[in-house]
Design a protein around this motif. Structure first.
Motif, short mmCIF file in Angstrom:
data_model
loop_
_atom_site.label_atom_id
_atom_site.label_comp_id
_atom_site.label_asym_id
_atom_site.label_seq_id
_atom_site.Cartn_x
_atom_site.Cartn_y
_atom_site.Cartn_z
N ARG A 471 -17.39 -0.57 -1.71
CA ARG A 471 -16.78 -0.07 -2.95
C ARG A 471 -17.90 0.45 -3.84
O ARG A 471 -19.00 -0.09 -3.85
CB ARG A 471 -15.99 -1.17 -3.65
CG ARG A 471 -14.98 -1.83 -2.73
CD ARG A 471 -14.24 -2.94 -3.45
NE ARG A 471 -13.26 -2.43 -4.37
CZ ARG A 471 -12.62 -3.17 -5.28
NH1 ARG A 471 -12.91 -4.45 -5.39
NH2 ARG A 471 -11.72 -2.65 -6.07
N LYS A 480 -14.17 6.65 0.30
CA LYS A 480 -12.78 6.65 0.75
C LYS A 480 -12.73 6.25 2.23
O LYS A 480 -13.64 6.54 3.00
CB LYS A 480 -12.14 8.01 0.55
CG LYS A 480 -12.72 9.11 1.41
CD LYS A 480 -11.96 10.41 1.19
CE LYS A 480 -12.51 11.52 2.09
NZ LYS A 480 -11.76 12.78 1.89
N ASP A 490 0.48 -3.14 4.89
CA ASP A 490 0.73 -2.57 3.57
C ASP A 490 1.72 -3.43 2.79
O ASP A 490 2.44 -2.92 1.93
CB ASP A 490 1.27 -1.14 3.71
CG ASP A 490 1.17 -0.37 2.40
OD1 ASP A 490 0.16 -0.55 1.69
OD2 ASP A 490 2.11 0.37 2.06
N GLU A 492 2.61 -6.72 0.10
CA GLU A 492 2.11 -6.99 -1.25
C GLU A 492 0.74 -7.67 -1.23
O GLU A 492 -0.17 -7.30 -1.98
CB GLU A 492 3.12 -7.85 -2.00
CG GLU A 492 2.73 -8.13 -3.44
CD GLU A 492 3.78 -8.95 -4.17
OE1 GLU A 492 3.50 -9.39 -5.31
OE2 GLU A 492 4.88 -9.18 -3.61
N ARG A 495 -1.96 -5.18 -0.03
CA ARG A 495 -2.31 -4.20 -1.07
C ARG A 495 -3.21 -4.82 -2.13
O ARG A 495 -4.15 -4.21 -2.61
CB ARG A 495 -1.04 -3.63 -1.69
CG ARG A 495 -0.31 -2.64 -0.80
CD ARG A 495 0.72 -1.84 -1.59
NE ARG A 495 1.75 -2.69 -2.18
CZ ARG A 495 2.88 -3.05 -1.56
NH1 ARG A 495 3.11 -2.61 -0.31
NH2 ARG A 495 3.76 -3.80 -2.15
N ALA A 496 -2.90 -6.08 -2.50
CA ALA A 496 -3.71 -6.75 -3.52
C ALA A 496 -5.15 -6.94 -3.03
O ALA A 496 -6.11 -6.71 -3.77
CB ALA A 496 -3.09 -8.09 -3.89
N ARG A 498 -6.67 -5.16 -0.78
CA ARG A 498 -7.29 -3.85 -0.64
C ARG A 498 -7.76 -3.32 -2.00
O ARG A 498 -8.87 -2.81 -2.14
CB ARG A 498 -6.29 -2.89 0.01
CG ARG A 498 -6.88 -1.55 0.41
CD ARG A 498 -5.97 -0.83 1.37
NE ARG A 498 -4.66 -0.54 0.82
CZ ARG A 498 -3.49 -0.91 1.36
NH1 ARG A 498 -3.47 -1.61 2.48
NH2 ARG A 498 -2.34 -0.59 0.79
N GLU A 499 -6.91 -3.46 -3.01
CA GLU A 499 -7.21 -2.89 -4.32
C GLU A 499 -8.25 -3.72 -5.07
O GLU A 499 -9.09 -3.17 -5.79
CB GLU A 499 -5.93 -2.78 -5.15
CG GLU A 499 -4.94 -1.77 -4.59
CD GLU A 499 -3.55 -1.90 -5.22
OE1 GLU A 499 -3.43 -2.73 -6.17
OE2 GLU A 499 -2.63 -1.20 -4.79
N GLN A 500 -8.22 -5.04 -4.91
CA GLN A 500 -9.10 -5.90 -5.69
C GLN A 500 -10.43 -6.19 -5.00
O GLN A 500 -11.45 -6.38 -5.66
CB GLN A 500 -8.40 -7.23 -5.99
CG GLN A 500 -7.14 -7.07 -6.83
CD GLN A 500 -6.33 -8.36 -6.92
OE1 GLN A 500 -6.83 -9.44 -6.60
NE2 GLN A 500 -5.09 -8.25 -7.35
N GLY A 502 -11.33 -4.62 -1.63
CA GLY A 502 -11.70 -3.66 -0.59
C GLY A 502 -11.50 -4.20 0.82
O GLY A 502 -12.14 -3.71 1.77
N TYR A 504 -9.31 -4.63 4.17
CA TYR A 504 -8.21 -4.05 4.93
C TYR A 504 -7.83 -5.02 6.06
O TYR A 504 -8.72 -5.64 6.66
CB TYR A 504 -8.62 -2.69 5.52
CG TYR A 504 -8.63 -1.57 4.50
CD1 TYR A 504 -7.69 -0.54 4.56
CD2 TYR A 504 -9.56 -1.55 3.45
CE1 TYR A 504 -7.69 0.50 3.62
CE2 TYR A 504 -9.57 -0.54 2.51
CZ TYR A 504 -8.64 0.48 2.61
OH TYR A 504 -8.63 1.49 1.68
#
Length: 537
Positions: A471, A480, A490, A492, A495-496, A498-500, A502, A504
């Motif tokens: 990140r 990216k 994908d 919930e 996603r959390a 991944r977003e918080q 990085g 996967y």
């Protein structure tokens, strides 16, 4: 002599009599994380109306005096007071003394049996000696005489060997008897400080009254631990809760009801109060000290209570709040001896939803790791503790179980899975300089992992793969993901992560003998004059 005078004489005689000793029985012990609540029951009988003084003991010297309570369970009687006396107990016939006496008796019985065995051997040797005297009957037949004497020699040597073995056993047993005698004598002569409880009672009617004595005692504690057992084929996980109880209170808890609690009775229940803080000049006289004490701690508090700590210090010690209390009864009656040993009791098989999974981080390890995704379904909270992990009957190691309420989830690591192999490769690693009409440079990297389940595995398994992508901490560098195949999860939670962070994730089922490939990568773009560095901690 009138009836009233006779009653007065009886009363005076009763008041001057020594307290009547009363035996009590240990019934229940509630063990807390730092101490224990002991409950004893006892009976007192009186054939008349009036006062009777009894003494209950011996009680351990570690029993807290301020905690002692006596409750009337039955009978027309009133407890008029409570007095505690220190004493010295010697030769008390407690469970340890009775055990030492039993061990001595067993050693003496074994010694007598060896002595009887030796007497039988000596009788056989006397018979053999008598046979030697009859050898004259074979004097005219040399061959028969040689055979007879060979038999006598053989029997004599066998008896000598047997006698040596019996005498060696007798020496060992005699030494054991002496050791048991010393141990019993030490228990009988052992002087130890104890407490006695003196109770003045008043019977409203003749009869028998039943009482319960309660007191807190220090040097007792318990902690939870967990046993996590994984099936040898790695297809199932079971977990049980175990209590580890320690006590060095000075009394053995023999055949008692045992209750384990997470409560902390040594701590107060009230929230802390805000202290008053101020500056002052040094004082020199006692009246000023009293005035300052009243100002600082409130009216009615004198200097002695501040200096000695009987008031303010005591309240400071109790300035803690209490949390949720859980109780764990131990089935049946149990015994816990006073000493350094740890007693273990299984509390329950825990109601869990357990989903075994294999966890893989290809860029870090070429192994898959067996984990149990656990959902706790019990009614009582699961308190934190150490967990021992077993594969079949073999201990793998230890893990930590967190605090869990019903419905909470956690993951327990169970070690590497030898049936899973991971092959990781870097398939692309290059820096692409900008073109003629661009000033943007790029670092492009790509990876792949082949995950294989050995054909010897008993069944298909669930695989969870995680990789952390870099990140950017600088807005001039843009990162990216690329080459994601198959598509990552994908939901919930995914996603959390991944977003918080990085992270996967991929999840799939893998059959014995099958291989699954995962590819991923990223592209970092930045101005050609910059030279970003990848930091990995």
């Amino acid at each position: 002599m009138t009836g009233s005078l006779w009653s007065c004489l009886l009363l005076l005689s009763a008041q001057g009599a020594a307290p009547q000793p009363v035996d009590s029985r240990l019934e229940m012990v509630t063990v807390f994380p730092e101490k224990a609540l002991v409950q004893r029951v006892f009976e007192v009988s009186s054939d008349r109306v009036g006062e009777l003084e009894v003494v209950v003991g011996p009680l351990p010297v570690l029993a807290e005096r301020d905690s002692m309570q006596v409750r009337v369970l039955s009978g027309e009687v009133e407890v008029q007071g409570l007095e505690i006396e220190l004493a010295t107990a010697a030769g008390a016939e407690d469970p340890r003394t009775r055990e030492a006496r039993t061990l001595l008796q067993e050693a003496q019985d074994a010694a007598r049996a060896i002595k009887t065995e030796l007497a039988g051997l000596e009788a056989r040797q006397e018979v053999l000696q008598a046979l030697i005297g009859s050898a004259q009957a074979y004097a005219e037949d040399a061959e028969r005489l040689d055979g007879f004497m060979a038999m006598i020699a053989e029997r004599s040597m066998a008896l000598d060997r047997e006698r040596a073995e019996i005498e060696a056993r007798r020496a060992v047993q005699d030494e054991l008897v002496e050791q048991r005698q010393r141990e019993l004598a030490a228990r009988i002569s052992e002087a130890r400080p104890v407490q006695n409880l003196v109770l003045p009672l008043r019977f409203a009617a003749p009869g028998t009254a039943q009482f319960r004595l309660l007191y807190l005692v220090s040097n007792a504690s318990w902690e939870p631990s967990y046993e996590i057992r994984v099936a040898t084929d790695l297809t199932g996980v079971a977990m049980s809760q175990v209590a580890r109880v320690r006590q060095s209170t000075g009394e053995d808890w023999e055949s008692v009801e045992l209750l384990l609690s997470t409560s902390m009775p040594s701590r107060g229940l009230s929230a802390p109060e805000l202290p008053r803080r101020f500056y002052q000049l040094p004082f020199t006289s006692s009246p000023e000290l009293d005035g300052l004490a009243a100002e600082a701690f409130g009216a009615g508090v004198d200097a002695a209570s501040v200096a000695g700590g009987s008031g303010a210090a005591s309240s400071r010690r109790n300035r803690t709040s209490s949390g949720v209390v859980a109780l764990f009864p131990v089935s049946g009656t149990r015994s816990v001896r006073s000493g350094p040993e740890v007693a273990r009791f299984e509390l329950a098989s825990l109601p869990l939803d357990v989903r075994p999974e294999r966890y893989v981080v290809p860029s870090i390890s070429d192994q898959g790791w067996l984990r149990a995704a656990i959902r706790y379904n019990g009614e009582k909270p699961l308190i934190p503790g150490r967990g021992r992990v077993y594969l079949g009957g073999d201990l793998l190691g230890e893990t930590q179980i967190p605090l869990m309420q019903s419905g909470d989830r956690t993951t327990v690591s169970l070690g590497p899975d030898p049936t899973l192999q991971v092959r990781f490769q870097t398939v692309l690693d290059e820096r692409r300089e900008p073109g003629i009409l661009s000033s943007t440079a790029r670092i492009v990297r790509g990876y792949q992992a082949d995950i294989r389940l050995d054909p010897s595995a008993n069944a298909a398994v669930q695989i969870l793969v995680e990789e952390r992508f870099p990140r950017s901490r600088d807005e001039r560098v843009n990162v990216k993901p690329t080459r994601l195949n198959p598509a990552p999860l994908d939901d919930e939670q995914a996603r959390a992560l991944r977003e918080q962070q990085g992270i996967y994730r991929w999840s799939f089922e893998l059959a014995p003998g099958a291989t699954r490939r995962i590819t991923w990568g990223y592209e970092a773009s930045f101005d050609e004059d910059l030279d970003p560095v990848l930091i990995e901690r």
